[in-house]
Design a protein around this motif. Structure first.
Motif, PDB file in Angstrom:
ATOM      1  N   HIS A 133       0.799  -1.190   0.078  1.00 20.68           N
ATOM      2  CA  HIS A 133       0.050   0.026  -0.009  1.00 20.68           C
ATOM      3  C   HIS A 133       0.624   1.327   0.030  1.00 20.68           C
ATOM      4  O   HIS A 133       0.381   2.267  -0.192  1.00 20.68           O
ATOM      5  N   TRP A 134       2.158   1.193   0.137  1.00 15.26           N
ATOM      6  CA  TRP A 134       3.003   2.152   0.308  1.00 15.26           C
ATOM      7  C   TRP A 134       3.848   2.329  -1.259  1.00 15.26           C
ATOM      8  O   TRP A 134       4.037   1.478  -1.817  1.00 15.26           O
ATOM      9  N   GLY A 135       4.354   3.429  -1.442  1.00 15.51           N
ATOM     10  CA  GLY A 135       5.320   3.661  -2.558  1.00 15.51           C
ATOM     11  C   GLY A 135       6.483   3.171  -1.899  1.00 15.51           C
ATOM     12  O   GLY A 135       6.847   3.365  -0.711  1.00 15.51           O
ATOM     13  N   GLU A 136       7.676   2.856  -3.066  1.00 14.81           N
ATOM     14  CA  GLU A 136       8.914   2.560  -2.409  1.00 14.81           C
ATOM     15  C   GLU A 136       9.645   3.449  -1.602  1.00 14.81           C
ATOM     16  O   GLU A 136      10.342   2.964  -0.844  1.00 14.81           O
ATOM     17  N   ARG A 137       9.515   4.696  -1.957  1.00 17.50           N
ATOM     18  CA  ARG A 137      10.403   5.871  -1.036  1.00 17.50           C
ATOM     19  C   ARG A 137       9.869   5.508   0.255  1.00 17.50           C
ATOM     20  O   ARG A 137      10.684   5.607   1.212  1.00 17.50           O
ATOM     21  N   ASN A 138       8.618   5.539   0.512  1.00 22.83           N
ATOM     22  CA  ASN A 138       7.654   5.587   2.020  1.00 22.83           C
ATOM     23  C   ASN A 138       8.033   4.166   2.615  1.00 22.83           C
ATOM     24  O   ASN A 138       8.525   4.322   3.653  1.00 22.83           O
ATOM     25  N   TYR A 139       8.233   3.159   1.788  1.00 24.47           N
ATOM     26  CA  TYR A 139       8.742   1.974   2.507  1.00 24.47           C
ATOM     27  C   TYR A 139      10.110   2.082   2.997  1.00 24.47           C
ATOM     28  O   TYR A 139      10.344   1.687   4.103  1.00 24.47           O
ATOM     29  N   LEU A 140      11.154   2.605   2.341  1.00 27.47           N
ATOM     30  CA  LEU A 140      12.648   2.707   2.576  1.00 27.47           C
ATOM     31  C   LEU A 140      12.670   3.487   3.652  1.00 27.47           C
ATOM     32  O   LEU A 140      13.476   3.228   4.571  1.00 27.47           O
ATOM     33  N   ASP A 141      11.845   4.579   3.863  1.00 27.83           N
ATOM     34  CA  ASP A 141      12.022   5.504   4.818  1.00 27.83           C
ATOM     35  C   ASP A 141      11.645   4.815   6.107  1.00 27.83           C
ATOM     36  O   ASP A 141      12.017   5.091   7.266  1.00 27.83           O
ATOM     37  N   HIS A 142      10.431   4.007   5.988  1.00 32.40           N
ATOM     38  CA  HIS A 142      10.120   3.327   7.341  1.00 32.40           C
ATOM     39  C   HIS A 142      11.248   2.229   7.939  1.00 32.40           C
ATOM     40  O   HIS A 142      11.536   1.784   8.851  1.00 32.40           O
ATOM     41  N   VAL A 143      12.053   1.697   6.834  1.00 36.17           N
ATOM     42  CA  VAL A 143      13.037   0.574   6.944  1.00 36.17           C
ATOM     43  C   VAL A 143      14.025   1.597   7.654  1.00 36.17           C
ATOM     44  O   VAL A 143      14.508   1.008   8.940  1.00 36.17           O
ATOM     45  N   ARG A 144      14.289   2.414   7.330  1.00 36.62           N
ATOM     46  CA  ARG A 144      15.613   3.316   7.937  1.00 36.62           C
ATOM     47  C   ARG A 144      15.290   3.827   9.232  1.00 36.62           C
ATOM     48  O   ARG A 144      16.209   4.013   9.939  1.00 36.62           O
ATOM     49  N   ALA A 145      13.902   4.021   9.425  1.00 37.40           N
ATOM     50  CA  ALA A 145      13.632   4.614  10.812  1.00 37.40           C
ATOM     51  C   ALA A 145      13.835   3.665  11.992  1.00 37.40           C
ATOM     52  O   ALA A 145      14.151   4.146  13.075  1.00 37.40           O
ATOM     53  N   ALA A 146      14.031   2.400  11.791  1.00 34.44           N
ATOM     54  CA  ALA A 146      14.328   1.293  12.710  1.00 34.44           C
ATOM     55  C   ALA A 146      15.396   0.559  12.452  1.00 34.44           C
ATOM     56  O   ALA A 146      15.819  -0.439  12.876  1.00 34.44           O
ATOM     57  N   ALA A 147      16.361   0.929  11.357  1.00 35.93           N
ATOM     58  CA  ALA A 147      17.324   0.275  10.991  1.00 35.93           C
ATOM     59  C   ALA A 147      18.526   0.366  11.898  1.00 35.93           C
ATOM     60  O   ALA A 147      18.794   1.260  12.786  1.00 35.93           O
ATOM     61  N   GLU A 148      19.357  -0.736  12.146  1.00 35.74           N
ATOM     62  CA  GLU A 148      20.356  -0.779  13.168  1.00 35.74           C
ATOM     63  C   GLU A 148      21.496  -0.031  12.401  1.00 35.74           C
ATOM     64  O   GLU A 148      21.782  -0.038  11.383  1.00 35.74           O
ATOM     65  N   ARG A 149      22.454   0.227  13.436  1.00 36.43           N
ATOM     66  CA  ARG A 149      23.579   0.989  13.165  1.00 36.43           C
ATOM     67  C   ARG A 149      24.588  -0.029  12.384  1.00 36.43           C
ATOM     68  O   ARG A 149      24.539  -1.046  12.438  1.00 36.43           O
ATOM     69  N   THR A 150      25.255   0.522  11.240  1.00 37.15           N
ATOM     70  CA  THR A 150      26.226   0.039  10.425  1.00 37.15           C
ATOM     71  C   THR A 150      27.437   0.867  10.288  1.00 37.15           C
ATOM     72  O   THR A 150      27.513   1.815  11.172  1.00 37.15           O
ATOM     73  N   GLU A 151      28.359   0.504   9.752  1.00 39.97           N
ATOM     74  CA  GLU A 151      29.724   1.354   9.516  1.00 39.97           C
ATOM     75  C   GLU A 151      29.398   2.633   8.985  1.00 39.97           C
ATOM     76  O   GLU A 151      30.113   3.665   9.314  1.00 39.97           O
ATOM     77  N   LYS A 152      28.535   2.708   8.023  1.00 39.41           N
ATOM     78  CA  LYS A 152      28.344   3.733   7.033  1.00 39.41           C
ATOM     79  C   LYS A 152      27.231   4.620   7.829  1.00 39.41           C
ATOM     80  O   LYS A 152      27.090   5.888   7.635  1.00 39.41           O
ATOM     81  N   LEU A 153      26.201   4.139   8.357  1.00 41.99           N
ATOM     82  CA  LEU A 153      24.833   4.743   8.793  1.00 41.99           C
ATOM     83  C   LEU A 153      24.960   4.564  10.347  1.00 41.99           C
ATOM     84  O   LEU A 153      24.841   3.397  10.958  1.00 41.99           O
ATOM     85  N   GLN A 154      24.448   5.576  10.864  1.00 40.37           N
ATOM     86  CA  GLN A 154      23.803   5.910  12.360  1.00 40.37           C
ATOM     87  C   GLN A 154      22.453   4.932  12.536  1.00 40.37           C
ATOM     88  O   GLN A 154      21.844   4.993  11.324  1.00 40.37           O
ATOM     89  N   ALA A 155      22.212   4.507  13.572  1.00 36.82           N
ATOM     90  CA  ALA A 155      20.924   3.899  13.701  1.00 36.82           C
ATOM     91  C   ALA A 155      19.790   4.649  13.595  1.00 36.82           C
ATOM     92  O   ALA A 155      19.717   5.771  13.929  1.00 36.82           O
ATOM     93  N   GLY A 156      18.635   3.950  13.065  1.00 39.79           N
ATOM     94  CA  GLY A 156      17.615   4.684  13.011  1.00 39.79           C
ATOM     95  C   GLY A 156      16.812   5.217  14.242  1.00 39.79           C
ATOM     96  O   GLY A 156      17.032   4.638  15.345  1.00 39.79           O
ATOM     97  N   VAL A 157      15.972   6.329  14.418  1.00 39.91           N
ATOM     98  CA  VAL A 157      15.522   6.714  15.639  1.00 39.91           C
ATOM     99  C   VAL A 157      14.780   5.618  16.435  1.00 39.91           C
ATOM    100  O   VAL A 157      14.896   5.620  17.846  1.00 39.91           O
TER     101      VAL A 157
END
Length: 452
Positions: A133-157
């Protein structure tokens, strides 16, 4: 029960129940206890022994298994038989009571299991359920919001909640998250709060999750007071005098894929994701048109022109990728804006390069969506009508005339899109050779501008 009548009552002890045997020729035999009426040990020819309670209910004989002699002591079994006897005295069938108790135990276990589900498990179920029911951009934003920390990116809120059982998610924990993050990344906090609010509402609609968290979990005064204050979006749009420095720095980006992509956003007004995942099969450089995935027409997409300057950039990308594929002895990428590092195969994060270009140009921040806004604003300043701009950008028609009558052909659209692109490049001082009609059009615009 003639077989049972042959067996005298005996004092069932722990030692005796292990010594009792089934007489030869019989499948099993009951050994009644002399202390508690109805309590007995059932001994099978196979050697198996179980404690049972025999009784009459509603004029019929019945029995219920208490347990295996190896799993419980005889005194424990005798006490259970006494409890069953009390139920019979009250007119209740012990079998029904046992079934109810087992059901209650199973229910308690299931409820404990249901409540033990973690935020991570429920969040992943939520994303999977809502993705169609979401666009791809919206879905990826949700994924990033709870993503765990990696070497390149900080953890999602929301990543701090991943291992937390849902029934331990509290208003206090949410308020602390907002307090910790609001000054460091206020926009991400506001977005995460909106996502969390929708997630909690979804939980209430799912039978397997209902009641685990309060439907008012996100409404506490402490949370609402802690949220970053919404500010009206000011700017986030290039102005005509900005075009010269913007084009200069974006064209100077060392990665031609990112450079072309950013210029494509500005010159088409496309949404960032629909342009990012553009495939070569949907690009016709001879007919100078391309088909984008479209938010409005999801089934057919949106066909828009590729004006000459952008078509030239596309041609350079295509030749570059084909040469690279030939050198590597592989097939060319299906994507126009290919990315070797992105798992999805096409450009994922062009914002860093764009922000660096803005900084070099001395321009205020403009988001990628701001480039779409810039196209609409500046194209109108360059003489295009709002209906034509909307058709290129894929906006829903905003008036009856636009909706029912003014659907321009690709030929007409290309002519106007070329004029828009040429005006952009003229303001930017970027040299590109156009056909005579466009040169004359630009000259006319220049004369009109000077006479004002």
């Amino acid at each position: 029960m003639p077989r049972d009548a042959e067996t005298r009552t005996i004092n069932l002890t722990e030692q005796r129940v292990h010594e009792l045997t089934c007489p030869k020729g019989k499948v099993d035999v009951f050994f009644p206890d002399e202390k508690v009426k109805g309590f007995a040990v059932r001994v099978y020819a196979s050697g198996m022994r179980t404690f049972v309670y025999r009784y009459r209910i509603l004029g019929k004989s019945a029995k219920i298994v208490i347990g295996n002699i190896h799993n419980m002591h005889v005194s424990e079994a005798r006490k259970q038989a006494q409890k069953y006897g009390q139920l019979v005295a009250e007119g209740k069938d012990p079998r029904e009571a046992k079934a109810e108790n087992l059901a209650a135990v199973r229910a308690r276990r299931e409820e404990a299991k249901r409540k033990a589900i973690t935020f991570r498990d429920a969040w992943e179920s939520y994303l999977a359920a809502r993705k169609p029911h979401w666009g791809e951009r919206n879905y990826l934003d949700h994924v990033r919001a709870a993503a765990e920390r990696t070497e390149k990116l900080q953890a999602g809120v929301l990543a701090r909640f991943l291992s937390v059982p849902l029934d331990r998610l509290t208003s206090q924990a949410i308020a602390e998250m907002i307090s910790d993050e609001r000054t460091k990344r206020p926009t991400a906090v506001s977005q995460a709060y909106r996502y969390l609010r929708a997630f909690i509402r979804w939980l209430q609609d799912m039978p397997q999750h209902q009641g685990i968290v309060s439907s008012d979990l996100y409404k506490s005064r402490q949370i609402r007071d802690g949220l970053p204050k919404n500010k009206a979006k000011s700017g986030d749009c290039l102005e005509r005098p900005d075009l010269a420095t913007w084009f200069r720095e974006v064209r100077a980006i060392s990665n031609p894929i990112i450079s072309t992509y950013l210029q494509g956003l500005l010159l088409t007004g496309a949404r960032r994701e629909e342009l990012a995942k553009l495939e070569w099969k949907n690009v016709d450089l001879k007919a100078t048109r391309m088909t984008l995935d479209d938010k409005v027409d999801k089934d057919n997409g949106r066909v828009i022109p590729i004006p000459p300057y952008l078509a030239d950039l596309f041609s350079q990308l295509k030749a570059r990728d084909e040469a690279y594929a030939k050198m590597k002895e592989r097939d060319p990428s299906p994507y126009v804006f290919v990315s070797k590092s992105a798992g999805r195969g096409y450009i994922a994060e062009p914002r860093i390069a764009h922000n660096q270009a803005l900084e070099r140009a001395g321009l205020p921040h403009v988001s990628l969506h701001g480039l779409r806004r810039s196209f609409a604003t500046l194209a109108e300043e360059g003489g295009a009508t709002s209906g034509l701009i909307a058709q290129i950008q894929g906006h829903r028609p905003s008036a009856i005339a636009e909706k029912h009558y003014k659907r321009r052909s690709q030929e007409v659209l290309l002519g106007w899109h070329t004029r828009i692109e040429a005006w952009f490049l003229q303001q930017a001082g970027t040299l590109f050779v156009y056909a005579e009609p466009i040169k004359n059009y630009l000259a006319d615009l220049q004369r009109i501008s000077m006479s004002r």
